[in-house]
Scaffold this motif. Structure first.
Motif, PDB file in Angstrom:
ATOM      1  N   ALA A 162      30.749 -48.148 -57.028  1.00  0.00           N
ATOM      2  CA  ALA A 162      31.387 -46.807 -57.639  1.00  0.00           C
ATOM      3  C   ALA A 162      31.593 -47.060 -58.981  1.00  0.00           C
ATOM      4  O   ALA A 162      31.619 -46.048 -59.805  1.00  0.00           O
ATOM      5  N   ASP A 163      31.591 -48.334 -59.714  1.00  0.00           N
ATOM      6  CA  ASP A 163      31.821 -48.321 -61.170  1.00  0.00           C
ATOM      7  C   ASP A 163      30.601 -48.506 -62.001  1.00  0.00           C
ATOM      8  O   ASP A 163      30.815 -48.752 -63.158  1.00  0.00           O
TER       9      ASP A 163
ATOM     10  N   GLY B 114      34.993 -42.684 -53.050  1.00  0.00           N
ATOM     11  CA  GLY B 114      35.399 -43.099 -54.454  1.00  0.00           C
ATOM     12  C   GLY B 114      34.339 -42.962 -55.349  1.00  0.00           C
ATOM     13  O   GLY B 114      34.562 -42.412 -56.613  1.00  0.00           O
ATOM     14  N   LYS B 115      33.137 -43.201 -55.033  1.00  0.00           N
ATOM     15  CA  LYS B 115      31.905 -43.219 -55.715  1.00  0.00           C
ATOM     16  C   LYS B 115      31.772 -41.674 -55.963  1.00  0.00           C
ATOM     17  O   LYS B 115      31.439 -41.059 -57.278  1.00  0.00           O
TER      18      LYS B 115
ATOM     19  N   ARG C 234      34.166 -39.962 -58.435  1.00  0.00           N
ATOM     20  CA  ARG C 234      34.121 -40.585 -59.713  1.00  0.00           C
ATOM     21  C   ARG C 234      33.083 -39.932 -60.440  1.00  0.00           C
ATOM     22  O   ARG C 234      32.971 -39.594 -61.619  1.00  0.00           O
ATOM     23  N   THR C 235      31.859 -39.723 -59.744  1.00  0.00           N
ATOM     24  CA  THR C 235      30.968 -39.040 -60.300  1.00  0.00           C
ATOM     25  C   THR C 235      31.113 -37.471 -60.367  1.00  0.00           C
ATOM     26  O   THR C 235      30.707 -36.874 -61.773  1.00  0.00           O
TER      27      THR C 235
ATOM     28  N   CYS D  13      33.925 -36.253 -61.407  1.00  0.00           N
ATOM     29  CA  CYS D  13      34.988 -36.232 -62.267  1.00  0.00           C
ATOM     30  C   CYS D  13      34.103 -36.553 -63.660  1.00  0.00           C
ATOM     31  O   CYS D  13      34.406 -35.693 -64.726  1.00  0.00           O
ATOM     32  N   ALA D  14      32.956 -37.351 -63.673  1.00  0.00           N
ATOM     33  CA  ALA D  14      32.462 -37.517 -64.890  1.00  0.00           C
ATOM     34  C   ALA D  14      31.583 -36.339 -65.201  1.00  0.00           C
ATOM     35  O   ALA D  14      31.453 -35.987 -66.566  1.00  0.00           O
TER      36      ALA D  14
ATOM     37  N   HIS E 236      42.049 -40.968 -53.400  1.00  0.00           N
ATOM     38  CA  HIS E 236      40.725 -41.326 -53.958  1.00  0.00           C
ATOM     39  C   HIS E 236      40.689 -40.847 -55.637  1.00  0.00           C
ATOM     40  O   HIS E 236      40.292 -41.596 -56.721  1.00  0.00           O
TER      41      HIS E 236
ATOM     42  N   ALA F 111      40.084 -42.986 -59.002  1.00  0.00           N
ATOM     43  CA  ALA F 111      39.169 -42.939 -59.883  1.00  0.00           C
ATOM     44  C   ALA F 111      39.639 -42.537 -61.203  1.00  0.00           C
ATOM     45  O   ALA F 111      39.288 -43.177 -62.243  1.00  0.00           O
TER      46      ALA F 111
ATOM     47  N   MET G 132      38.800 -44.977 -64.965  1.00  0.00           N
ATOM     48  CA  MET G 132      37.946 -44.179 -66.085  1.00  0.00           C
ATOM     49  C   MET G 132      38.382 -44.924 -67.533  1.00  0.00           C
ATOM     50  O   MET G 132      39.492 -45.497 -67.540  1.00  0.00           O
TER      51      MET G 132
ATOM     52  N   ARG H 242      38.145 -40.181 -70.715  1.00  0.00           N
ATOM     53  CA  ARG H 242      37.673 -39.358 -69.746  1.00  0.00           C
ATOM     54  C   ARG H 242      38.987 -39.066 -68.700  1.00  0.00           C
ATOM     55  O   ARG H 242      39.161 -37.793 -68.480  1.00  0.00           O
TER      56      ARG H 242
END
Length: 334
Positions: free
Chosen positions: A160-161, A262-263, A266-267, A269-270, A305, A309, A313, A317
């Motif tokens: 995920a990171d 989680g992945k 995170r994506t 949100c990015a 999750h 996340a 970050m 972010r």
């Protein structure tokens, strides 16, 4: 190109699906590049998505001399996702690949691409590409260090990171066996006017059994084209929200949902942060809707999750996401 035996000529080994919409300035380059990639068992499914400029005339002109060319025109404009689906439905090939109507491929590239997937015997192969911005060219590598090795697509969603293969969503950067089409892994979610590749790439990696990455760099991807959706500031830009909502919906029933969410978050949100930072490029009312829709999206996410996340970050972010989540006034875009 090597000749094919007469008994093989009715078998289509590779279908190349190319949607076109109002790209009269670029379509000749695209079509000339296909002409440098012909083979007796290749077909080129040229989808005119009800263009209103001279694109249809260009397609008809080149189709008369391009071996294997088939021009398809839906009854109404379907958008990129829908036009690709029209091409998939018309394609007859054992393998399938995509190209956009304003991009091009190098001479002999398609045969090399086909050789790669047949050599590895896997469901699909992904490749690097060349990004073209004006006269500048830059190699963009698929984020997988293990090359020319058959891998598990599901395992390549994580970690995920780090950037992984689901962060490299370009449908045209690869080749796909027809069994994936039969499995429901290749069609696109219609109605998305941007980010249509995002739910598609997640579905592909969840439903396929095997894939490989090879270092071919024969696709040339035009950036900063005035007609591209990446260059407009209207409400179509907001469809990334629906695209990532579809990703989360896909994962809801996935047996690995807890591991993969989680992945995805995170994506998501990015991408929200990316659009917030570039909000000054949007029309004013679209920028306001971006903020509202982003805040609503954060509330819809599985909160455990999302909290994880945010904690992972970088501070900048995380600050953007926290402000959106709390409903505070926006900070100045950077």
């Amino acid at each position: 190109m090597r000749p094919r035996a007469p008994q093989e000529r009715n078998h289509v080994k590779l279908s190349v699906i190319v949607p076109f919409y109002n790209v009269q300035a670029f379509a000749p380059d695209t079509l000339r590049s296909l002409a440098a990639n012909t083979r007796a068992d290749f077909e080129f499914v040229l989808v005119d998505d009800c263009s209103t400029d001279a694109t249809p005339a260009v397609l008809e002109q080149y189709a008369r001399t391009l071996p294997g060319a088939v021009v398809v025109r839906p009854e109404h404009n379907r958008g990129l996702a829908g036009a690709r689906n029209v091409g998939l439905d018309a394609a007859r090939g054992e393998y399938l690949t995509f190209l956009d109507g304003d991009d091009w491929v190098g001479a002999g590239y398609l045969e090399q691409l086909l050789d790669a997937v047949e050599r590895h015997g896997c469901d699909f192969v992904r490749v690097d590409h060349v990004q073209v911005t004006g006269s500048k060219r830059q190699i963009q590598k698929a984020p997988q260090a293990r090359r020319d090795e058959v891998l598990d697509p599901r395992e390549s969603i994580l970690p995920a990171d780090r950037a992984t293969m689901v962060d490299y969503p370009y449908a045209w950067a690869g080749i796909y066996h027809r069994r994936l089409l039969d499995r429901g892994a290749l069609h696109f979610d219609e109605g998305l006017r941007t980010a249509e590749d995002r739910p598609w790439i997640w579905r592909l990696h969840r439903l396929a059994d095997s894939y490989a990455v090879t270092g071919l760099r024969g696709v040339f991807y035009r950036r900063a084209v005035a007609t591209s959706l990446t260059q407009v500031g209207d409400e179509r830009q907001l469809d990334f929200i629906r695209a990532f909502d579809l990703v989360l919906e896909q994962l809801a029933d996935d047996p690995d949902a807890d591991r993969l969410l989680g992945k995805a978050i995170r994506t998501y949100c990015a991408v929200i942060v990316h659009h917030r930072r570039n909000a000054d490029r949007l029309e004013r009312d679209v920028a306001r809707r971006l903020r509202t829709l982003s805040a609503d999206a954060l509330r819809r996410m599985p909160q455990n999750h999302l909290v994880e996340a945010i904690a992972a970050m970088d501070p900048e972010r995380a600050a953007v996401i926290r402000r959106l989540r709390s409903g505070l006034a926006p900070v100045a875009a950077r």
